[in-house]
Scaffold this motif. Structure first.
Motif, PDB file in Angstrom:
ATOM      1  N   THR A  85       0.891  -1.115   0.037  1.00  0.00           N
ATOM      2  CA  THR A  85      -0.139  -0.041  -0.056  1.00  0.00           C
ATOM      3  C   THR A  85       1.047   1.223  -0.100  1.00  0.00           C
TER       4      THR A  85
ATOM      5  N   ASN B 144     -10.723   0.656  -5.013  1.00  0.00           N
ATOM      6  CA  ASN B 144     -10.794  -0.649  -4.505  1.00  0.00           C
ATOM      7  C   ASN B 144      -9.560  -1.112  -3.947  1.00  0.00           C
ATOM      8  N   PRO B 145      -9.616  -2.078  -3.089  1.00  0.00           N
ATOM      9  CA  PRO B 145      -8.358  -2.396  -2.426  1.00  0.00           C
ATOM     10  C   PRO B 145      -7.468  -3.406  -3.218  1.00  0.00           C
ATOM     11  N   THR B 146      -7.359  -3.075  -4.574  1.00  0.00           N
ATOM     12  CA  THR B 146      -6.277  -3.591  -5.271  1.00  0.00           C
ATOM     13  C   THR B 146      -4.843  -2.957  -5.198  1.00  0.00           C
ATOM     14  N   GLU B 150      -5.048   1.109  -4.260  1.00  0.00           N
ATOM     15  CA  GLU B 150      -4.459   1.654  -3.171  1.00  0.00           C
ATOM     16  C   GLU B 150      -3.428   2.651  -3.789  1.00  0.00           C
ATOM     17  N   ARG B 169      -9.254   6.088   4.667  1.00  0.00           N
ATOM     18  CA  ARG B 169      -9.304   5.087   3.898  1.00  0.00           C
ATOM     19  C   ARG B 169     -10.165   3.998   4.290  1.00  0.00           C
ATOM     20  N   ARG B 172     -10.486  -2.586   5.597  1.00  0.00           N
ATOM     21  CA  ARG B 172     -10.225  -3.828   4.467  1.00  0.00           C
ATOM     22  C   ARG B 172     -10.207  -4.847   5.607  1.00  0.00           C
ATOM     23  N   GLY B 173     -10.527  -6.025   5.268  1.00  0.00           N
ATOM     24  CA  GLY B 173     -10.743  -7.239   6.071  1.00  0.00           C
ATOM     25  C   GLY B 173     -11.491  -8.285   5.821  1.00  0.00           C
ATOM     26  N   THR B 187      -5.665 -10.568   2.256  1.00  0.00           N
ATOM     27  CA  THR B 187      -6.813 -10.335   3.167  1.00  0.00           C
ATOM     28  C   THR B 187      -6.696 -10.215   4.464  1.00  0.00           C
ATOM     29  N   ARG B 190      -4.037  -8.091   6.055  1.00  0.00           N
ATOM     30  CA  ARG B 190      -4.519  -6.513   6.156  1.00  0.00           C
ATOM     31  C   ARG B 190      -5.535  -6.404   7.094  1.00  0.00           C
ATOM     32  N   ALA B 191      -6.363  -7.343   7.527  1.00  0.00           N
ATOM     33  CA  ALA B 191      -7.453  -7.338   8.592  1.00  0.00           C
ATOM     34  C   ALA B 191      -6.556  -7.328  10.093  1.00  0.00           C
TER      35      ALA B 191
END
Lengths: 254, 200
Positions: A85, B144-146, B150, B169, B172-173, B187, B190-191
């Protein structure tokens, strides 16, 4: 190209794009087979095991086929999850675009694969050690045929001492010039220690003062291989840094 | 190729739409020509009308039938909060949750340098104008969380550094109702990174 890797091999995803109605093409960088275009059938369906595969993911893959596009049979994530990120994502784009532009599909480059992997880890895990990008760039340039003598003055043959703090000059397509010679047009000033670092194994990070010269030197050489079309990721990075009021080397920590 | 120019042209045009491959394009064409002939003039008229009437909202860049879209015109919305999304479909998805009452900004894409899409392709000057408007308190980056989403969020965050507004932001999770065992590693990672304190 190898006709199959049904036994499996390690790979990183460089990029992905839609293919036909519901599939994806994954641009993979594999350790044994080099760069591959792999069709992930049904990869755009939400429940597909390939749906979450994107740049920056480390995989163990099985594939089958020959020619320009192979078929991905299986892909499992492996290794530590790296965080791409923020700024790390912009750096990931840069590394991946270099590989996509400057390497050929089906050309095995296991050593470059290892350096690429180390670079991603240095960027994402080790406090964003930007100098690792310079190591990757040098290795890529070596593969492309870059082999200047960085330790001996092109004019007088004087040998560079490792701890020389005076300004030497990198002369593209020729080598280096010692402080006693007037720099030729296009030369890049760099402390002697920076050139010694560039010629060495690059296991440790360089002095921060050397980074601007190192970047300019490697960027100049890469530009020669990229013809007239600059890297889009480089333009994006420059646009980001310009609006943030920083330059490349202020980001170069570690 | 069917061999009749009008049919082949129809198939060829349909194929240019996202998600429609050669077989789907052929199937849709034959369905229209054989069983749904009455739809054809209606479709043609709807396409012409949409082409003539639909434009981009001057404020949020979403599709609109006037200079400003219904959300930007509404006096029931909180115009001090802005949610940035990639596409009009994302607006519909967030509206369907019923928990957001602010404005939107629709990028109509994301940054993707490896596809040749840079900041100039996203018309970010309109976004710069929007965030410069008075009374904006918060911007929610809901790309989107791509990797591309990002990077887009990071770039936009950089644009807002000097604006003095709160920038967040979307979280995500793991999906609601999901089981950790079946969640992919990215995923789940990131969670864990984005965990939050347990609420009372």
């Amino acid at each position: 190209m190898t006709a199959t890797a049904e036994g499996g091999e390690r790979a990183w995803v460089l990029h992905r794009y839609p293919y036909r109605d519901t599939s994806l093409v994954l641009e993979l960088f594999t350790r044994e087979s080099g760069r591959l275009g792999a069709v992930a059938r049904g990869g755009r369906r939400p429940r597909s095991p390939f749906a979450a595969l994107e740049a920056g993911r480390s995989l163990w893959v099985r594939w089958r086929g020959r020619g320009d596009l192979v078929t991905l049979l299986q892909a499992e994530e492996q290794g530590e999850v790296l965080d791409f990120t923020g700024m790390n994502g912009l750096i990931l784009f840069y590394l991946n675009e270099l590989l996509l532009r400057l390497t050929q599909r089906g050309d095995p480059l296991p050593e470059l694969f290892d350096v690429y992997e180390q670079t991603l880890q240095s960027v994402a895990l080790a406090g964003r050690q930007i100098w690792a990008l310079r190591r990757f760039e040098r290795r890529l340039l070596e593969i492309l045929g870059w082999a200047p003598d960085l330790q001996v003055c092109h004019h007088c043959g004087r040998r560079l001492r490792g701890d020389d703090a005076r300004t030497w000059y990198y002369w593209p397509e020729h080598g280096v010039l010692c402080p006693d010679h007037r720099p030729a047009p296009g030369t890049i000033a760099m402390p002697g220690g920076g050139l010694t670092w560039l010629a060495g194994d690059m296991a440790e990070g360089p002095s921060l003062a050397w980074l601007p010269g190192l970047r300019r030197c490697l960027e100049r050489e890469l530009r020669g291989h990229l013809s007239a079309r600059p890297l889009e990721s480089h333009r994006l990075l420059a646009a980001y840094l310009a609006q943030a009021g920083q330059d490349h080397d202020q980001r170069s920590t570690g | 190729m069917f061999g009749i120019a009008a049919v082949d042209e129809l198939v060829s045009l349909l194929r240019r739409l996202p998600g429609i491959g050669p077989r789907s394009a052929q199937r849709i064409s034959f369905e229209l020509l054989v069983r749904k002939r009455e739809l054809m003039p209606l479709l043609a008229a709807a396409l012409l009308r949409a082409n003539g009437e639909i434009r981009h909202c001057q404020r949020c860049n979403n599709l609109a039938d006037a200079d400003l879209c219904a959300i930007c015109r509404s006096d029931r919305r909180d115009h001090g909060v802005l949610c940035v999304v990639e596409s009009p479909a994302d607006v519909l998805a967030i509206e369907a949750t019923g928990i957001y009452n602010g404005d939107y900004f629709v990028l109509m894409g994301h940054l993707s340098p490896l596809d040749g899409i840079g900041p100039e392709a996203l018309h970010l000057e309109r976004f710069a104008e929007r965030i410069a408007l008075a009374d904006l308190r918060e911007v929610i980056l809901a790309t989107n969380p791509t990797v591309e989403g990002e990077a887009t969020a990071h770039f936009l965050g950089g644009m807002m550094r000097r604006e003095g507004v709160a920038v967040s932001r979307i979280a995500r999770g793991v999906p609601v109702g999901g089981e950790l065992e079946y969640v992919d590693r990215g995923t789940l990672g990131r969670a864990l990174t984005g965990r939050r304190a347990l609420e009372d």
